[in-house]
Design a protein around this motif. Sequence first.
Motif, PDB file in Angstrom:
ATOM      1  N   UNK A  64     -10.479  42.042 -88.354  1.00  0.00           N
ATOM      2  CA  UNK A  64      -9.346  42.061 -87.428  1.00  0.00           C
ATOM      3  C   UNK A  64      -8.173  41.215 -87.898  1.00  0.00           C
ATOM      4  N   UNK A  65      -8.445  40.048 -88.473  1.00  0.00           N
ATOM      5  CA  UNK A  65      -7.339  39.169 -88.884  1.00  0.00           C
ATOM      6  C   UNK A  65      -6.466  39.818 -89.953  1.00  0.00           C
ATOM      7  N   UNK A  66      -7.033  40.384 -91.022  1.00  0.00           N
ATOM      8  CA  UNK A  66      -6.170  41.057 -91.998  1.00  0.00           C
ATOM      9  C   UNK A  66      -5.370  42.217 -91.403  1.00  0.00           C
ATOM     10  N   UNK A  67      -5.971  42.976 -90.489  1.00  0.00           N
ATOM     11  CA  UNK A  67      -5.253  44.089 -89.863  1.00  0.00           C
ATOM     12  C   UNK A  67      -4.055  43.565 -89.064  1.00  0.00           C
ATOM     13  N   UNK A  68      -4.276  42.515 -88.264  1.00  0.00           N
ATOM     14  CA  UNK A  68      -3.187  41.954 -87.461  1.00  0.00           C
ATOM     15  C   UNK A  68      -2.097  41.362 -88.345  1.00  0.00           C
ATOM     16  N   UNK A  69      -2.485  40.645 -89.393  1.00  0.00           N
ATOM     17  CA  UNK A  69      -1.491  40.042 -90.280  1.00  0.00           C
ATOM     18  C   UNK A  69      -0.703  41.100 -91.047  1.00  0.00           C
ATOM     19  N   UNK A  70      -1.375  42.172 -91.454  1.00  0.00           N
ATOM     20  CA  UNK A  70      -0.681  43.254 -92.136  1.00  0.00           C
ATOM     21  C   UNK A  70       0.344  43.900 -91.215  1.00  0.00           C
ATOM     22  N   UNK A  71      -0.055  44.151 -89.964  1.00  0.00           N
ATOM     23  CA  UNK A  71       0.869  44.744 -88.999  1.00  0.00           C
ATOM     24  C   UNK A  71       2.050  43.828 -88.745  1.00  0.00           C
ATOM     25  N   UNK A  72       1.785  42.524 -88.614  1.00  0.00           N
ATOM     26  CA  UNK A  72       2.881  41.565 -88.403  1.00  0.00           C
ATOM     27  C   UNK A  72       3.807  41.524 -89.611  1.00  0.00           C
ATOM     28  N   UNK A  73       3.228  41.569 -90.809  1.00  0.00           N
ATOM     29  CA  UNK A  73       4.048  41.563 -92.015  1.00  0.00           C
ATOM     30  C   UNK A  73       4.942  42.784 -92.114  1.00  0.00           C
ATOM     31  N   UNK A  74       4.420  43.947 -91.767  1.00  0.00           N
ATOM     32  CA  UNK A  74       5.230  45.170 -91.778  1.00  0.00           C
ATOM     33  C   UNK A  74       6.361  45.087 -90.762  1.00  0.00           C
ATOM     34  N   UNK A  75       6.080  44.471 -89.613  1.00  0.00           N
ATOM     35  CA  UNK A  75       7.138  44.285 -88.610  1.00  0.00           C
ATOM     36  C   UNK A  75       8.255  43.403 -89.152  1.00  0.00           C
ATOM     37  N   UNK A  76       7.876  42.328 -89.831  1.00  0.00           N
ATOM     38  CA  UNK A  76       8.882  41.424 -90.394  1.00  0.00           C
ATOM     39  C   UNK A  76       9.699  42.117 -91.487  1.00  0.00           C
ATOM     40  N   UNK A  77       9.029  42.921 -92.312  1.00  0.00           N
ATOM     41  CA  UNK A  77       9.748  43.656 -93.353  1.00  0.00           C
ATOM     42  C   UNK A  77      10.736  44.648 -92.754  1.00  0.00           C
ATOM     43  N   UNK A  78      10.415  45.143 -91.564  1.00  0.00           N
ATOM     44  CA  UNK A  78      11.311  46.086 -90.872  1.00  0.00           C
ATOM     45  C   UNK A  78      12.293  45.371 -89.958  1.00  0.00           C
ATOM     46  N   UNK A  79      12.314  44.036 -90.043  1.00  0.00           N
ATOM     47  CA  UNK A  79      13.235  43.218 -89.232  1.00  0.00           C
ATOM     48  C   UNK A  79      12.963  43.360 -87.735  1.00  0.00           C
ATOM     49  N   UNK A  80      11.695  43.545 -87.372  1.00  0.00           N
ATOM     50  CA  UNK A  80      11.283  43.582 -85.973  1.00  0.00           C
ATOM     51  C   UNK A  80      10.534  42.284 -85.675  1.00  0.00           C
ATOM     52  N   UNK A  81      11.282  41.219 -85.539  1.00  0.00           N
ATOM     53  CA  UNK A  81      10.660  39.905 -85.386  1.00  0.00           C
ATOM     54  C   UNK A  81       9.892  39.782 -84.074  1.00  0.00           C
ATOM     55  N   UNK A  82      10.444  40.327 -83.005  1.00  0.00           N
ATOM     56  CA  UNK A  82       9.771  40.245 -81.707  1.00  0.00           C
ATOM     57  C   UNK A  82       8.411  40.930 -81.755  1.00  0.00           C
ATOM     58  N   UNK A  83       8.350  42.114 -82.362  1.00  0.00           N
ATOM     59  CA  UNK A  83       7.089  42.826 -82.476  1.00  0.00           C
ATOM     60  C   UNK A  83       6.084  42.045 -83.319  1.00  0.00           C
ATOM     61  N   UNK A  84       6.578  41.381 -84.365  1.00  0.00           N
ATOM     62  CA  UNK A  84       5.696  40.570 -85.210  1.00  0.00           C
ATOM     63  C   UNK A  84       5.082  39.423 -84.407  1.00  0.00           C
ATOM     64  N   UNK A  85       5.886  38.807 -83.551  1.00  0.00           N
ATOM     65  CA  UNK A  85       5.370  37.712 -82.724  1.00  0.00           C
ATOM     66  C   UNK A  85       4.305  38.223 -81.760  1.00  0.00           C
ATOM     67  N   UNK A  86       4.576  39.367 -81.130  1.00  0.00           N
ATOM     68  CA  UNK A  86       3.603  39.942 -80.198  1.00  0.00           C
ATOM     69  C   UNK A  86       2.303  40.291 -80.923  1.00  0.00           C
ATOM     70  N   UNK A  87       2.410  40.781 -82.144  1.00  0.00           N
ATOM     71  CA  UNK A  87       1.239  41.179 -82.921  1.00  0.00           C
ATOM     72  C   UNK A  87       0.292  40.015 -83.150  1.00  0.00           C
ATOM     73  N   UNK A  88       0.841  38.832 -83.345  1.00  0.00           N
ATOM     74  CA  UNK A  88       0.011  37.645 -83.567  1.00  0.00           C
ATOM     75  C   UNK A  88      -0.309  36.938 -82.256  1.00  0.00           C
TER      76      UNK A  88
END
Length: 203
Positions: A64-88
């Motif tokens: 689960x941790x790698x999946x969540x971190x990968x999703x958060x990283x993709x959000x940051x790369x797409x400049x979706x900071x709010x979504x990245x915060x929610x993901x973690x």
Amino acid sequence: MNGREPYGLIAVTCAVIMVVLGMLVSGEGLSGPDAVADSWVRRTFGADHDLLNLLVLPTEAYVLIPVALLAAGLCLLSHHRLEAIVTVAGPLIAILANTWVLKPLFDRWKNTWLAYPSGHTVALVAVLTVLVLLARPGVATAVIAMVGAVVLGSVTIGMIGLGYHYLTDVVGGTLFAIATVLATGTLLRWWAARRRAPAPSDG
């Protein structure tokens, strides 16, 4: 997460049902639905621990941790900071609140550990909820939701068969995880909107 969906209402509804269910099973062992599910799993899958351990694999932290971190990283790369915060933050808040608050509060035991709501389920469903929220509306959301439902069903069989949890523990964990992630996203969107709002004029 565009803010138009009634996430807040869904979160409150899930939380209320989780609390009511927890009150019904608090301090008790098998309920009626638990007994039926336990009997079916044991009759169908027997004591095949290799298969049952495989079914609960998606609840492990190293999955689960790698999946969540990968999703958060993709959000940051797409400049979706709010979504990245929610993901973690969503899964983390759900896991900590469940472990430190809800389990001691409901005081339901399975063997030698507190069982309601299921911590395995909270972790899994919190991450799955995040993935559904991040998916593009339409086919992608439906596919992730269906795959998630299949994974959750398999995990439920595994946890019941291994004696980790009752069925109602899984239901409670599912409801709490969904409620926490949606509430976290709703509150963070509200906070972000407040920050972007223009200050009132003094003139």
